[in-house]
Design an enzyme around this catalytic site. Sequence first.
Site, PDB file in Angstrom:
ATOM      1  N   GLY A  40     -53.878  40.401 -70.253  1.00 43.31           N
ATOM      2  CA  GLY A  40     -55.018  40.860 -69.475  1.00 43.31           C
ATOM      3  C   GLY A  40     -54.563  41.725 -68.314  1.00 43.31           C
ATOM      4  N   ASP A  80     -62.294  37.208 -70.483  1.00 41.57           N
ATOM      5  CA  ASP A  80     -63.116  37.782 -69.408  1.00 41.57           C
ATOM      6  C   ASP A  80     -63.619  39.189 -69.757  1.00 41.57           C
ATOM      7  OD1 ASP A  80     -62.292  35.493 -68.136  1.00 41.57           O
ATOM      8  OD2 ASP A  80     -60.801  36.497 -66.887  1.00 41.57           O
ATOM      9  N   GLU A 133     -68.527  31.779 -63.145  1.00 36.13           N
ATOM     10  CA  GLU A 133     -67.738  31.079 -62.118  1.00 36.13           C
ATOM     11  C   GLU A 133     -67.525  31.919 -60.858  1.00 36.13           C
ATOM     12  OE1 GLU A 133     -63.865  30.179 -63.789  1.00 36.13           O
ATOM     13  OE2 GLU A 133     -63.370  32.297 -64.051  1.00 36.13           O
TER      14      GLU A 133
HETATM   15  O1  F6P Z   1     -58.640  35.020 -67.247  1.00 35.73           O
HETATM   16  C1  F6P Z   1     -59.020  34.032 -68.145  1.00 35.73           C
HETATM   17  C2  F6P Z   1     -59.463  32.793 -67.425  1.00 35.73           C
HETATM   18  O2  F6P Z   1     -59.805  31.843 -68.407  1.00 35.73           O
HETATM   19  C3  F6P Z   1     -60.572  32.990 -66.404  1.00 35.73           C
HETATM   20  O3  F6P Z   1     -61.830  33.133 -67.005  1.00 35.73           O
HETATM   21  C4  F6P Z   1     -60.406  31.757 -65.559  1.00 35.73           C
HETATM   22  O4  F6P Z   1     -60.890  31.983 -64.261  1.00 35.73           O
HETATM   23  C5  F6P Z   1     -58.914  31.578 -65.528  1.00 35.73           C
HETATM   24  O5  F6P Z   1     -58.404  32.243 -66.666  1.00 35.73           O
HETATM   25  C6  F6P Z   1     -58.459  30.141 -65.550  1.00 35.73           C
HETATM   26  O6  F6P Z   1     -57.076  30.106 -65.452  1.00 35.73           O
HETATM   27  P1  F6P Z   1     -56.167  28.813 -65.690  1.00 35.73           P
HETATM   28  O7  F6P Z   1     -55.778  28.818 -67.132  1.00 35.73           O
HETATM   29  O8  F6P Z   1     -54.996  29.041 -64.818  1.00 35.73           O
HETATM   30  O9  F6P Z   1     -56.965  27.620 -65.349  1.00 35.73           O
END
Ligand code: F6P
Length: 371
Positions: free
Chosen positions: A110, A135, A230
């Site tokens: 990403g 995302d 979120e």
């Molecule tokens: O970027 C992908 C994502 O799933 C976001 O939608 C979310 O805010 C974040 O990663 C969560 O990250 P982690 O895996 O560190 O909890």
Amino acid sequence: MTAGGDCPGLNATIRAVAKTAIYRYGLEVVGVEDGFLGLIEGRVHPLGPREVSGILTRGGTVLGSNNRANPARQFVGLDAKGKPRHEDLRHRCVETVERAGLDAVVVIGGDGTMSGASRLVECGINVIGIPKTIDNDLVGSEISIGFLTAVATATEAIDKLHSTAESHHRVMVCEVMGRNAGWIALTSGVASGSDVILLPELPFQWDFITEFIDGRRRHGPGFAIVVVAEGARPRDGEQVVAQVDVSSADPIRLGGIGAVVAHEISARTGLETRTTVLGHVQRGGAPIAADRVLATNFGFAAVSALMNGARNRLIVRQRQTYADIDLLACADRQRTVPLGDPLLDAARAVGTSLGAPLEIPAGGPTPSVIC
Ligand code: F6P
């Protein structure tokens, strides 16, 4: 190499890259383990037809991933005052690339990953990027691998909330992922016929939401479904941060706005509310058919571009065709939902509230292609 948060379709992409490289071009392929961490630590292993066979349909990534490592600024511990210390470990990545004899690194990631990768370009490593993120916020590509499966998962979950909301005459608030982009909330919200959709791109107004929900109670069904991204926030408030991880290249974890919205709706309307946070369920499981096809096209396009002499390019899909753009132009940027996106207007047209008045920017709707 797969880096950053995982998503459905990573294995399908690894398979497409490896098989295209091996079958069409007779290349040798190795897999880097655990994203940038494996590149720093020299952990690579051969990827032959056997290693990538049978993985098309599997969720996760057979290579492993890591969203903490950042070669140019790797967290190495805390100093005496408790402040994070970082080191530039890009020379270790160069050593790994040279030792393995790699002509290029195909990085499936990403925006954070592309930023990290752009710093490797400065060291002479040829990087070809493939966009993946639930995302869907990578600049330059109308779609990223994993997004459509996350939307399908969220839609199915919201459909289930619908029937229980109706039985109990409740307001169900469902928080979905997306960081600062509202693509998952908007698309799953429209797909599930949700009543209110709250996005980071359009700060909401409490009165606007509660009057809408109150109107439904007085004139229509006594229940409502609210989808909240979120990263959404009230016009007069801040985003809700769930966690700050100083050891991570991307320290802020958003989360918790769903409970705030549910509490406020209940306090203002007297209606019974419940919150569901979909969380990492959206990132798990097998990719849907559309993501498998997308992953195959992206993997094929990446190797084809490489064999045509591409250097430091991000493979993108633009208006249903595959192209490549300058990798450095996409680093450190995010593609959020433009307020002129036609899907926002369509949502309003079918009676969905966006939690605030929507002023479509001058120049008319922005063309976008999701589905
Ligand atoms: O970027 C992908 C994502 O799933 C976001 O939608 C979310 O805010 C974040 O990663 C969560 O990250 P982690 O895996 O560190 O909890």
